[in-house]
Enzyme design. Structure first.
Site, short mmCIF file in Angstrom:
data_model
loop_
_atom_site.label_atom_id
_atom_site.label_comp_id
_atom_site.label_asym_id
_atom_site.label_seq_id
_atom_site.Cartn_x
_atom_site.Cartn_y
_atom_site.Cartn_z
N TRP B 325 0.84 -1.21 0.00
CA TRP B 325 0.00 0.00 0.00
C TRP B 325 0.87 1.25 0.00
CZ3 TRP B 325 -0.26 4.04 3.49
CH2 TRP B 325 -1.38 4.89 3.39
N HIS B 326 2.03 1.15 0.69
CA HIS B 326 2.89 2.31 0.82
C HIS B 326 3.57 2.70 -0.48
CE1 HIS B 326 2.40 1.57 5.14
NE2 HIS B 326 2.76 2.83 5.30
N GLY B 327 3.75 1.77 -1.36
CA GLY B 327 4.39 2.17 -2.60
C GLY B 327 4.69 1.01 -3.51
N PHE B 482 2.19 8.49 -0.87
CA PHE B 482 1.39 7.27 -0.86
C PHE B 482 -0.06 7.59 -1.23
CE2 PHE B 482 5.19 5.86 0.60
CZ PHE B 482 5.49 6.08 1.92
#
Lengths: 326, 482
Positions: B325-327, B482
């Protein structure tokens, strides 16, 4: 709500008053004049003393560290002024400064840091204009940026007062007297090479806005009868290896669009890290020597430049001769 | 516009005054005003971003309305799928398309093939990972019959785009935030003052702590090949404070700003660096995201019920998805996997809920044992942050390799200029303030409340002075990417 607004406004008013007191106390301009950017005043003082075709070297600090102006002056018998000072001034400021000082018969070498910002850092430009008021004509004023740079200036000056006067810490960076009369930095020559160079970064490619600005300056220079040449800057090997793809892509973009003559390739002035002093673009004494040798070789082997300089040199002699007669 | 910018400093008071003096009499008008102000705030980055958020709002409002009227399970699943596809589809295209493409091309060339597909040059819309999850919580809760949909489209739009938490959370649940848009807000002095205090503390964490730590973290990470092992450890610690100050600071500003408008947002950070084990860390760090994954992914997968294999599988899924999800980078997946490995032993030995209460209750200092637990958890976290910060996996492994070197036992060798010493003192003072305020929502919430006003205000002036004096080079909030 009334109580909230009253207390908030009162708090902000007290803050504002406190800030004004500090600003009035610390912002007297004395600090700025003694800093690195203070050399701007000296460089322009030299220009004002000159009355003949001149060789100008312009760019960021890569030029300040990487040029031996005296050597150029001796070879071409033309006065040389090193205008290179701070990459934070941006391409626009640098070319506007050149526009203000060049005259017919001058020769300009521009060496800019990779992907140098077109706009530059407003705070650095504002600081330059505090030191040398004429510099305020080299960039457009912007109210919100003025407020921001004003706040930063007050903060920096306050830090200076506390560090310098209360703690006795000397200001970091290079003072005004690091420069010689030509505008080259010479004070660091005996200093040790820093193992870890500052300013290392991973370059991010973009279609460089500096090309358009340089082309606009080139058109101006042509109308004025000034020769202009572009140089890629000196760069440490380790950084070049890390950023090679972006640098070569940028060079392709520049080579395809820049109208002025480009004298070298990015690889030309790539040197071992040990030939740099403290930062990525700052050559040390040995590095500068190597670079000047390479630069002079380029200038002398490209005939049109030699002709340009020779023509200017002859013109300079003629002008001098005429003036002496008068 | 950034919270720590002049633009926002002008924007906020204007919006505040108009909100409470012009539009306050009518709830719909108040909500509509929030929508307009929020769209201005969001469009300040790039007006094109608004098209996505408006479309997402329409889709989820419609899906919510239709879901509630639909009884057939097949049709309800279809409607929910539309919402999930649209929201996650945006993420997939804007955030992950190039990542999947590059990895597909690499895998294909590994087996001897060669293709040259064209990648997309797309700007990642700011906050997309946050508001898509927020609107998904609306449709999922309606599907699970935990929430009734609202007919008030303006209120729903305001819920989706509410500017204090739009671009970097907290990721609010519809069950918590949407009802606040459906009832009249009235100005409360204590709530507003508390909000200002929280904004001040958030700015301090972001501008003084995070931005100054970022400077040294960047120097060390960018020249990690030349740095000694001890220097690399220092770099990881600086980054740990950078990301904490940055993200929790943003959350504090978001929550504090919301209070100025009469809204109550969920707490997003609960002093995570005082955690005694990794399980506790994940109950205190980015709470809105971890609880979102717990409720909408972990529990539907079975949670901690079922066989040990299923529990292990679910833990890995949660942490890998959270990392991803963060990247779109293998480093975030590695970071997630590492945290899963940290968490697993606690879960398998059923010790993951050991530390549910407050730290050092009734004591000024932690015990030696607690201190050792806190230090160990912090070190494990710092180690994992290396993956989070590194450019790529090769850089992360090079960094870690550099730490485990004989130079680990030497004094750090990076450029210690005269500004790092005051920063180290500030970090110490900051952690003391956080420790003293660990039972409050934020460290200075109750500071000096029994003191006379002039004394309290002196503390606030002191913080503002530190903000002014120690302002680092302005850095974008990390979580904006993000």
């Amino acid at each position: 709500m009334k109580k909230f607004l009253t207390f908030t406004l009162f708090f902000l008013a007290l803050l504002g008053f406190g800030y004004l007191m500090v600003a009035v106390f610390v912002n007297d301009g004395s600090r700025e004049r003694n800093t690195y950017l203070g050399a701007l005043e000296q460089k322009h003082f030299r220009i004002e003393q000159l009355n003949e075709p001149t060789i100008f070297i312009a760019g960021g600090s890569n030029v300040a560290f990487g040029t031996d102006s005296r050597q150029l002056e001796e070879i071409y018998s033309m006065p040389v002024v090193n205008l290179g000072i701070h990459y934070g001034l941006g391409v626009s400021f640098i070319t506007n400064e050149l526009k203000a000082v060049v005259e017919k018969g001058d020769v300009v070498f521009i060496s800019l840091e990779y992907l140098l910002s077109g706009e530059g850092d407003y705070r650095v430009k504002r600081q330059a204009s505090i030191i040398y008021p004429e510099a305020s004509t080299y960039f457009e004023a912007d109210f919100t940026k003025e407020v921001r740079s004003g706040l930063k200036r007050t903060r920096n000056n306050l830090q200076y007062v506390i560090d310098h006067h209360l703690k006795g810490i000397a200001e970091s960076g290079y003072p005004k007297d690091s420069f010689n009369t030509y505008g080259d930095i010479v004070s660091t020559f005996n200093n040790e090479h820093h193992e870890q160079l500052k300013g290392k970064e991973e370059l991010q490619y973009r279609d460089w806005e500096g090309v358009e600005i340089l082309n606009e300056f080139y058109a101006f220079a042509q109308r004025k009868g000034v020769c202009v040449y572009f140089l890629y800057p000196p760069y440490p090997l380790s950084e070049f290896q890390k950023n090679e793809t972006v640098i070569l892509k940028t060079a392709n973009y520049i080579n395809a669009r820049l109208k002025m003559d480009i004298l070298n390739r990015p690889e030309t002035f790539v040197y071992a890290d040990s030939l740099f002093f403290d930062m990525v673009y700052h050559l040390n004494a040995t590095g500068r020597e190597k670079r000047m040798k390479a630069l002079l070789e380029i200038i002398t082997t490209k005939d049109e430049i030699g002709r340009c300089l020779q023509a200017k040199s002859e013109l300079a002699h003629s002008i001098s001769a005429v003036r002496n007669l008068k | 516009m950034l919270f720590n910018s002049l633009d926002f400093a002008i924007f906020l008071p204007i919006v505040f005054l108009l909100y409470w003096f012009v539009v306050h009499r009518n709830l719909r008008l108040q909500n509509a005003f929030i929508v307009v102000a929020s769209y201005i705030f969001y469009g300040w980055w790039d007006w094109r971003f608004l098209l996505l958020i408006i479309f997402s709002t329409f889709v989820d409002y419609s899906v919510g309305y239709l879901l509630h009227r639909q009884e057939k399970k097949r049709h309800r699943k279809l409607l929910l799928s539309i919402s999930i596809l649209v929201n996650l589809g945006f993420l997939a295209v804007f955030k992950y398309y190039n990542f999947f493409l590059e990895n597909f091309v690499e895998a294909y060339s590994f087996i001897g093939g060669s293709i040259r597909p064209s990648s997309l040059s797309l700007i990642l819309p700011v906050g997309i990972s946050f508001y898509t999850f927020q609107t998904l919580s609306y449709t999922i809760d309606i599907y699970n019959r935990k929430l009734q949909p609202t007919k008030d489209f303006i209120a729903f739009s305001a819920f989706v785009c509410f500017f204090p938490q739009l671009v970097a959370g907290p990721i609010e649940r519809a069950t918590h935030l949407l009802p606040q848009f459906l009832q009249k807000r009235s100005f409360e002095y204590n709530q507003a003052v508390n909000g200002l205090r929280q904004i001040l503390w958030g700015l301090f964490k972001k501008v003084v702590i995070a931005d100054n730590c970022a400077r040294y973290a960047d120097i060390i990470f960018n020249s990690s090949e030349d740095a000694s092992g001890s220097t690399l450890v220092v770099g990881a610690v600086f980054f740990a404070f950078q990301i904490y100050g940055d993200f929790s600071g943003y959350s504090d500003i978001a929550i504090g700003t919301s209070r100025l408008f009469g809204f109550d947002l969920m707490n997003n950070f609960n002093y995570p660096y005082f955690s005694r084990d990794i399980a506790e860390f994940w109950r205190r760090w980015h709470i809105s995201l971890s609880t979102w994954f717990r409720d909408y992914l972990y529990i539907p997968l079975g949670g901690s019920l079922g066989s040990t294999w299923k529990k292990v599988r679910n833990i890995f899924i949660i942490f890998l998805v959270s990392g991803f999800w963060h990247g779109a980078n293998w480093t975030f997946i590695a970071w997630g996997a590492l945290n899963a490995l940290y968490f697993l032993p606690l879960m398998v030995t059923k010790r993951n809920r050991k530390f549910m209460g407050r730290i050092a209750v009734g004591k000024d200092l932690p015990s030696l044992h607690e201190f050792a637990q806190i230090a160990l958890t912090f070190m494990l976290t710092c180690f994992a942050w290396i993956f989070f910060r590194a450019r790529d996996l090769a850089h992360a492994f090079q960094y870690i390799g550099g730490i485990f070197d004989a130079s680990l036992f030497q004094f750090p060798t990076f450029h210690l200029d005269s500004e790092v010493r005051p920063l180290l003192l500030l970090l110490g003072a900051f952690m003391i303030m956080e420790w003293l305020g660990r039972d409050d929502a934020f460290a200075i919430e109750n500071i000096g409340t029994p003191w006379p006003k002039p004394v309290r205000w002196s503390v606030y002036f002191g913080i503002v002075f530190l903000l002014f004096y120690f302002t680092g080079e302005q850095q974008q909030f990390i979580y904006f990417q993000f």
